[in-house]
Scaffold this active site. Structure first.
Site, short mmCIF file in Angstrom:
data_model
loop_
_atom_site.label_atom_id
_atom_site.label_comp_id
_atom_site.label_asym_id
_atom_site.label_seq_id
_atom_site.Cartn_x
_atom_site.Cartn_y
_atom_site.Cartn_z
CD GLU A 1 -79.88 102.96 -5.30
OE1 GLU A 1 -79.90 101.96 -4.57
OE2 GLU A 1 -80.15 104.11 -4.89
CB CYS B 1 -79.86 94.36 -6.78
SG CYS B 1 -81.32 95.37 -7.07
CD GLU C 1 -82.09 104.68 -8.42
OE1 GLU C 1 -82.50 103.51 -8.40
OE2 GLU C 1 -81.50 105.17 -9.40
CG ASN D 1 -80.31 93.35 -12.66
OD1 ASN D 1 -80.07 94.46 -13.13
ND2 ASN D 1 -80.73 93.19 -11.43
P1 NDP Z 1 -71.56 96.55 -13.64
O1 NDP Z 1 -71.13 97.36 -12.49
O2 NDP Z 1 -70.57 95.68 -14.30
O3 NDP Z 1 -72.15 97.47 -14.80
C1 NDP Z 1 -73.21 98.38 -14.60
C2 NDP Z 1 -73.18 99.43 -15.70
O4 NDP Z 1 -72.01 100.23 -15.55
C3 NDP Z 1 -73.08 98.84 -17.11
O5 NDP Z 1 -73.81 99.66 -17.99
C4 NDP Z 1 -71.60 98.89 -17.37
O6 NDP Z 1 -71.28 98.87 -18.72
C5 NDP Z 1 -71.25 100.23 -16.74
N1 NDP Z 1 -69.84 100.40 -16.39
C6 NDP Z 1 -68.90 99.45 -16.16
N2 NDP Z 1 -67.71 100.04 -15.86
C7 NDP Z 1 -67.91 101.38 -15.90
C8 NDP Z 1 -67.09 102.53 -15.68
N3 NDP Z 1 -65.80 102.43 -15.34
N4 NDP Z 1 -67.63 103.75 -15.81
C9 NDP Z 1 -68.92 103.90 -16.13
N5 NDP Z 1 -69.77 102.85 -16.36
C10 NDP Z 1 -69.28 101.62 -16.24
O7 NDP Z 1 -72.82 95.73 -13.13
P2 NDP Z 1 -73.60 94.60 -13.90
O8 NDP Z 1 -74.13 95.14 -15.19
O9 NDP Z 1 -72.77 93.38 -13.91
O10 NDP Z 1 -74.86 94.42 -12.94
C11 NDP Z 1 -74.86 93.58 -11.85
C12 NDP Z 1 -74.62 94.37 -10.58
O11 NDP Z 1 -75.59 95.38 -10.43
C13 NDP Z 1 -74.75 93.50 -9.34
O12 NDP Z 1 -73.70 93.79 -8.45
C14 NDP Z 1 -76.07 93.94 -8.75
O13 NDP Z 1 -76.16 93.75 -7.36
C15 NDP Z 1 -76.10 95.37 -9.10
N6 NDP Z 1 -77.45 95.89 -9.06
C16 NDP Z 1 -77.82 96.74 -8.07
C17 NDP Z 1 -79.11 97.19 -7.96
C18 NDP Z 1 -79.52 98.16 -6.91
O14 NDP Z 1 -80.58 98.75 -7.06
N7 NDP Z 1 -78.76 98.37 -5.86
C19 NDP Z 1 -80.14 96.75 -8.92
C20 NDP Z 1 -79.65 95.87 -9.93
C21 NDP Z 1 -78.35 95.45 -9.98
P3 NDP Z 1 -71.07 97.48 -19.53
O15 NDP Z 1 -71.75 96.39 -18.81
O16 NDP Z 1 -71.70 97.78 -20.81
O17 NDP Z 1 -69.60 97.28 -19.62
#
Ligand code: NDP
Length: 483
Positions: free
Chosen positions: A251, A285, A464, A153
């Site tokens: 996070e 988020c 963080e 995002n």
């Molecule tokens: P995901 O959880 O799908 O993915 C986040 C990252 O983790 C990506 O790089 C993804 O790879 C990777 N990933 C997925 N599965 C695994 C695994 N089993 N082991 C290790 N890495 C893995 O989130 P999104 O990318 O869809 O992002 C949206 C989410 O992030 C929302 O829920 C949002 O709320 C949250 N978010 C939270 C924030 C915070 O600060 N609390 C800030 C911003 C977003 P890939 O996508 O390449 O498969």
């Protein structure tokens, strides 16, 4: 057809092809078309990256702080010099308006390095003594090789938010951006090289979560994982990392409440609530997705809010003046539209939006959704409980402060919240009882990088920002000397 641009790993100070020889399609959300090919990383690539990081660690971790600071600071300057190019790349890769990438994402990536480059010069460790008896002092040493995994995002913004403190504290990094938005992270490799990072200090493995992300988490030499993403992914990472006793910073998701009281500054609450609902197509988020408004101003607020939302300019993210771009991917587009259907099935009234927003020209096949406002749903329904992470908000009235607090705390998440009131006693009363790691009073997304950032409940573990992030990336070793 001309060959598509290739986005490679950055390992050991050079761009490298994937060990598997496999490539993934990268789409431009605004056009719905493939525009690049991404290295599909696996455990073999991660192994190579970890080896390079281990080789670089002795030199990087013992480099004088001023030198390390200078390299990090230089990287921030290089990001600034390439701001326009990086902002354009981010907009193409993610679908966000160019203006947003230019004013928020890339400046923040620059500031992340600038902040931790200077922060490391002031970092101090603790000492505790009993006069005449003993003295304890604590060494805060870098962990070694650490893993950083970030979502799509705010691609470069969140990627650098992890990498900068990890590097500042003398660790070497193996990082993975989201496969959906890999491009600016890949460019960071080249900039790190120009800034003077020794090869292997920063390694970027591209690819999917299950392919590359999971291999980073599983690698025994990776001592800590800093992850931002969805709650379910965070739980899977925690389950994988916990038996290896890795340090974890998670996070995760949010479903943030926005409480609007009758005594607020109406215009400011209104203006900011439009932004906090729909900035980056609601894919932040910290966006407030549940808006609770005191009943005496509910109708006035609702009508003015809907009018402003209808006026948001949606279109090609690369066109100046666009306020709403495309959502990030086709699966996400479908997920958001399905959530809107759920809201309708639950009895919600769609006040505006609620459907795709077809575009013309090069964006005909892009993934655009109208900013959507829904009312008439109870706090406990799925729409108000589950994270949608798109341009969808709900509006509900409340009568008392206690009722508003109950609504705010009715979800499993606890990331951020916003309170709009001129009564500071009430603001403070609520702020200390709202279950959220971040409370904004009469503002939103006002960020000071020194403050602890993160969520409670299912929104994550750890914080963080500032010293919290710097301490996370160290191992404290207490030494007690009797005299
Ligand atoms: P995901 O959880 O799908 O993915 C986040 C990252 O983790 C990506 O790089 C993804 O790879 C990777 N990933 C997925 N599965 C695994 C695994 N089993 N082991 C290790 N890495 C893995 O989130 P999104 O990318 O869809 O992002 C949206 C989410 O992030 C929302 O829920 C949002 O709320 C949250 N978010 C939270 C924030 C915070 O600060 N609390 C800030 C911003 C977003 P890939 O996508 O390449 O498969």
């Amino acid at each position: 057809m001309p060959e598509l641009q290739k986005i490679r790993h950055w390992i050991g100070g050079e761009y490298t092809d994937p060990a598997s020889g496999e490539w993934l399609d990268v789409y431009e959300p605004a056009t719905g078309k493939v525009y690049a090919q991404l290295a599909s990383g696996n455990a073999e690539d991660v192994e190579r990256a970890v080896q390079k990081a281990q080789e670089a660690f002795p030199g990087w971790s013992t480099m004088p702080a001023v030198e390390r600071s200078r390299v990090l600071y230089r990287l921030s300057e290089l990001i600034d010099e390439r701001l326009e190019d990086l902002a354009r790349t981010e907009s193409i890769d993610n679908g966000k308006p160019l203006a947003l990438a230019r004013s928020v994402d890339i400046p923040r990536a620059r500031d992340n390095f600038r902040f931790f480059a200077t922060g490391l010069l002031h970092f101090a460790s603790e000492s505790h003594n009993a006069p005449g008896a003993y003295v304890n002092y604590t060494l805060r040493q870098p962990l070694g090789v650490v893993g950083c995994i970030s979502p799509w995002n705010l691609p470069l913004y969140l990627f650098t938010w992890k990498i900068a403190p990890a590097l500042a504290m003398g660790n070497c990094v193996v990082a993975k951006p989201s496969e959906v938005t890999p491009h600016t992270a890949a460019l960071l490799g080249e900039l790190a090289d120009q800034a003077g990072f020794p090869p292997g200090v920063l390694n970027i493995v591209q690819g999917t979560g299950p392919g590359a992300g999971s291999a980073i988490v599983a690698h025994p030499a990776v001592k800590a994982i800093s992850f931002t993403g969805g709650t379910a992914t965070g739980a899977a990472i925690a389950a994988q990392a916990a038996p290896m006793f890795k340090k974890l910073s998670l996070e995760l998701g949010g479903k943030n409440p926005n409480l609007v009281f009758a005594d607020c500054d109406f215009d400011e609450a209104l203006e900011t609530s439009v932004r906090s609902s729909f900035a980056n197509q609601g894919q932040i988020c910290l966006c407030g997705s549940r808006i609770y408004v005191e009943r005496s101003i509910y109708n006035r607020f609702r009508d003015a809010f809907v009018e402003k939302v209808r006026a948001l300019r949606q279109g090609d993210p690369l066109t100046e003046g666009t306020q709403q771009g495309a959502v990030v991917s086709e699966p996400h587009y479908r997920k958001i539209l399905a959530a809107i259907e759920t809201a309708k099935a639950e009895g919600g009234t769609v006040l505006c939006g609620g459907a795709p927003a077809p575009q013309s020209g090069r964006c005909t096949e892009g993934w655009f959704i109208q900013p959507t406002v829904i009312e008439g749903l109870p706090a406990e329904c799925r729409t108000n409980q589950e994270e949608i992470f798109g341009p969808v908000v709900t509006l509900q009235p409340f009568d008392t402060e206690e009722e508003s607090l109950g609504y705010a705390n009715s979800v499993r998440y606890g990331l951020a919240s916003t309170i709009w009131t001129r009564d500071l006693q009430r603001a403070h009363r609520l702020a200390e009882r709202i279950e959220a790691g971040i409370v904004w009073i009469n503002c939103w997304l006002l960020r000071d990088l020194r403050t602890p950032f993160g969520g409670m409940k299912d929104s994550g573990v750890g914080r963080e920002g500032g010293w919290e992030a710097m301490r996370f990336f160290t191992e404290p070793r207490n030494i007690c000397l009797k005299y």
